[in-house]
Design a protein around this motif. Structure first.
Motif, PDB file in Angstrom:
ATOM      1  N   PRO A 182       0.815  -1.224   0.000  1.00 29.68           N
ATOM      2  CA  PRO A 182       0.000   0.000   0.000  1.00 29.68           C
ATOM      3  C   PRO A 182       0.845   1.269   0.000  1.00 29.68           C
ATOM      4  CG  PRO A 182      -0.894  -1.603   1.533  1.00 29.68           C
ATOM      5  CD  PRO A 182       0.430  -2.137   1.086  1.00 29.68           C
ATOM      6  N   ALA A 183       2.007   1.236   0.660  1.00 31.37           N
ATOM      7  CA  ALA A 183       2.870   2.416   0.667  1.00 31.37           C
ATOM      8  C   ALA A 183       3.387   2.709  -0.741  1.00 31.37           C
ATOM      9  CB  ALA A 183       4.045   2.198   1.622  1.00 31.37           C
ATOM     10  N   PHE A 184       3.779   1.654  -1.460  1.00 32.93           N
ATOM     11  CA  PHE A 184       4.238   1.854  -2.849  1.00 32.93           C
ATOM     12  C   PHE A 184       3.101   2.349  -3.732  1.00 32.93           C
ATOM     13  CE2 PHE A 184       4.879   0.216  -7.169  1.00 32.93           C
ATOM     14  CZ  PHE A 184       6.094   0.815  -7.481  1.00 32.93           C
ATOM     15  N   ASN A 185       1.911   1.763  -3.553  1.00 33.93           N
ATOM     16  CA  ASN A 185       0.754   2.201  -4.351  1.00 33.93           C
ATOM     17  C   ASN A 185       0.425   3.661  -4.074  1.00 33.93           C
ATOM     18  OD1 ASN A 185       0.555  -0.380  -5.408  1.00 33.93           O
ATOM     19  ND2 ASN A 185      -0.993  -1.050  -3.922  1.00 33.93           N
ATOM     20  N   ASN A 186       0.522   4.078  -2.826  1.00 32.91           N
ATOM     21  CA  ASN A 186       0.268   5.484  -2.500  1.00 32.91           C
ATOM     22  C   ASN A 186       1.319   6.392  -3.147  1.00 32.91           C
ATOM     23  OD1 ASN A 186      -1.999   4.965  -0.971  1.00 32.91           O
ATOM     24  ND2 ASN A 186      -0.858   4.777   0.948  1.00 32.91           N
TER      25      ASN A 186
ATOM     26  N   VAL B 257       0.618   9.416  -5.698  1.00 28.28           N
ATOM     27  CA  VAL B 257       1.124  10.787  -5.511  1.00 28.28           C
ATOM     28  C   VAL B 257       1.849  11.253  -6.773  1.00 28.28           C
ATOM     29  CG1 VAL B 257       2.787  12.189  -4.234  1.00 28.28           C
ATOM     30  CG2 VAL B 257       1.284  10.620  -3.015  1.00 28.28           C
ATOM     31  N   ILE B 258       2.657  10.380  -7.361  1.00 30.60           N
ATOM     32  CA  ILE B 258       3.396  10.750  -8.578  1.00 30.60           C
ATOM     33  C   ILE B 258       2.436  11.036  -9.726  1.00 30.60           C
ATOM     34  CG2 ILE B 258       5.022   9.925 -10.328  1.00 30.60           C
ATOM     35  CD1 ILE B 258       6.417   8.332  -8.136  1.00 30.60           C
ATOM     36  N   GLU B 259       1.413  10.188  -9.865  1.00 31.18           N
ATOM     37  CA  GLU B 259       0.437  10.379 -10.944  1.00 31.18           C
ATOM     38  C   GLU B 259      -0.342  11.680 -10.772  1.00 31.18           C
ATOM     39  OE1 GLU B 259      -0.734   5.791 -12.235  1.00 31.18           O
ATOM     40  OE2 GLU B 259      -1.819   6.765 -10.577  1.00 31.18           O
ATOM     41  N   GLY B 260      -0.553  12.091  -9.529  1.00 36.43           N
ATOM     42  CA  GLY B 260      -1.306  13.320  -9.292  1.00 36.43           C
ATOM     43  C   GLY B 260      -0.449  14.560  -9.276  1.00 36.43           C
ATOM     44  N   SER B 261       0.859  14.395  -9.407  1.00 33.51           N
ATOM     45  CA  SER B 261       1.763  15.535  -9.394  1.00 33.51           C
ATOM     46  C   SER B 261       2.044  16.029 -10.804  1.00 33.51           C
ATOM     47  CB  SER B 261       3.079  15.150  -8.714  1.00 33.51           C
ATOM     48  OG  SER B 261       3.792  14.214  -9.517  1.00 33.51           O
TER      49      SER B 261
ATOM     50  N   ALA C 143       4.961   1.491 -15.806  1.00 29.77           N
ATOM     51  CA  ALA C 143       6.376   1.691 -16.117  1.00 29.77           C
ATOM     52  C   ALA C 143       7.248   1.661 -14.861  1.00 29.77           C
ATOM     53  CB  ALA C 143       6.569   3.017 -16.855  1.00 29.77           C
ATOM     54  N   ILE C 144       6.659   1.975 -13.723  1.00 27.73           N
ATOM     55  CA  ILE C 144       7.475   1.999 -12.502  1.00 27.73           C
ATOM     56  C   ILE C 144       7.189   0.803 -11.592  1.00 27.73           C
ATOM     57  CG2 ILE C 144       7.754   4.502 -12.493  1.00 27.73           C
ATOM     58  CD1 ILE C 144       5.511   4.706 -10.503  1.00 27.73           C
ATOM     59  N   GLN C 145       6.413  -0.161 -12.070  1.00 30.64           N
ATOM     60  CA  GLN C 145       6.159  -1.361 -11.285  1.00 30.64           C
ATOM     61  C   GLN C 145       7.430  -2.158 -10.967  1.00 30.64           C
ATOM     62  OE1 GLN C 145       3.437  -2.531  -9.646  1.00 30.64           O
ATOM     63  NE2 GLN C 145       2.575  -0.529 -10.186  1.00 30.64           N
ATOM     64  N   PRO C 146       8.427  -2.179 -11.880  1.00 30.65           N
ATOM     65  CA  PRO C 146       9.676  -2.879 -11.538  1.00 30.65           C
ATOM     66  C   PRO C 146      10.385  -2.282 -10.325  1.00 30.65           C
ATOM     67  CG  PRO C 146       9.525  -2.586 -13.908  1.00 30.65           C
ATOM     68  CD  PRO C 146       8.408  -1.783 -13.298  1.00 30.65           C
ATOM     69  N   MET C 147      10.023  -1.066  -9.946  1.00 33.84           N
ATOM     70  CA  MET C 147      10.638  -0.424  -8.787  1.00 33.84           C
ATOM     71  C   MET C 147      10.006  -0.886  -7.470  1.00 33.84           C
ATOM     72  SD  MET C 147      10.799   3.467 -10.254  1.00 33.84           S
ATOM     73  CE  MET C 147      11.296   4.095  -8.644  1.00 33.84           C
ATOM     74  N   LYS C 148       8.923  -1.666  -7.565  1.00 33.89           N
ATOM     75  CA  LYS C 148       8.162  -2.027  -6.356  1.00 33.89           C
ATOM     76  C   LYS C 148       9.003  -2.784  -5.329  1.00 33.89           C
ATOM     77  CE  LYS C 148       4.059  -4.582  -4.835  1.00 33.89           C
ATOM     78  NZ  LYS C 148       2.859  -5.353  -5.257  1.00 33.89           N
TER      79      LYS C 148
END
Length: 236
Positions: A112-116, A120-124, A138-143
């Motif tokens: 949940p912290a990664f999803n949040n 935040v990035i998508e809303g910025s 595209a940033i799922q590999p960073m999970k």
């Protein structure tokens, strides 16, 4: 209880031998020893078992509610007092300074912290740029790297002196100590409510009954001594 059987057997043999041999001193000593040993054995038996027509027998199972209350009072008034809890938390080796949160941190799901973070990035202002390169996928590999780094950071923070100091200060708050005492009381209460008269009897028997056999032995010894004194003095 073997001590009880042996003591009663020896006293009985002495009594019968004195009777059939016409030996007054041996008979009196054996009789008094037998009466002392049997009386103490019966008293021990009456602690744990109900004996018909003997008032007060079976006192331990009959009074098990009082035993439960006494155990609870002992635990709460002698061990888990607010003063003792506060003293434990205030020492350098107290719970707050020695607690290891690593196992808990390892089990925590930080997805949940990664999803949040993604939200935040998508809303910025970086949202449109992220959409151009494939969006959140595209940033799922960073999970996984993010979760590993986050757990490592949390572990480091939880092991710092500042964190332990803040945790100890929070635990030492009066409301927190009272809450801890209430929780301990509830745990003790729930465990005691599981006890039955039979279980209370078995617990106490396991603790003291094997040692009570010496009461029978000494009952026989002192009874024999009294019988010897009675036999000797009666011959004068």
């Amino acid at each position: 209880m073997n001590k009880s059987i042996i003591t009663n057997f020896i006293a009985l043999v002495a009594t019968l031998s004195g009777f059939y041999l016409g030996h007054n001193i041996l008979y009196t000593v054996g009789l008094f020893a037998l009466s002392g040993a049997i009386t103490n054995w019966l008293a021990i038996h009456m602690l744990f078992e109900k004996v018909p027509l003997l008032y007060g027998s079976g006192v331990i199972p009959a009074r098990f509610e009082e035993f439960k209350l006494a155990i609870r009072q002992l635990m709460m008034e002698q061990f888990f007092t607010k003063e003792n809890i506060d003293r434990f938390l205030s020492t350098g080796s107290g719970a707050a300074s020695s607690i290891d949160l690593t196992p808990v941190i390892e089990k925590v799901d930080l997805t949940p912290a990664f999803n949040n973070l993604v939200t935040v990035i998508e809303g910025s202002s970086f949202g449109p740029m992220l959409a151009m390169v494939g969006g959140s996928e595209a940033i799922q590999p960073m999970k996984e790297p993010f979760i590993e780094k986050m757990k490592a950071s949390i572990k480091e923070i939880s092991q710092s002196d500042q964190f332990n100091k803040l945790l100890r200060e929070e635990l030492e708050q009066p409301d927190m100590i009272a809450n801890m005492q209430d929780k301990v009381s509830d745990i003790i209460e729930k465990r005691l409510n599981e006890l039955t008269p039979q279980l209370v009897k078995e617990i106490i028997q396991a603790m003291i009954k094997k040692h009570l056999g010496w009461l029978v032995v000494w009952g026989g010894v002192f009874g024999g001594i009294i019988g010897l004194i009675a036999a000797v003095t009666s011959s004068f």
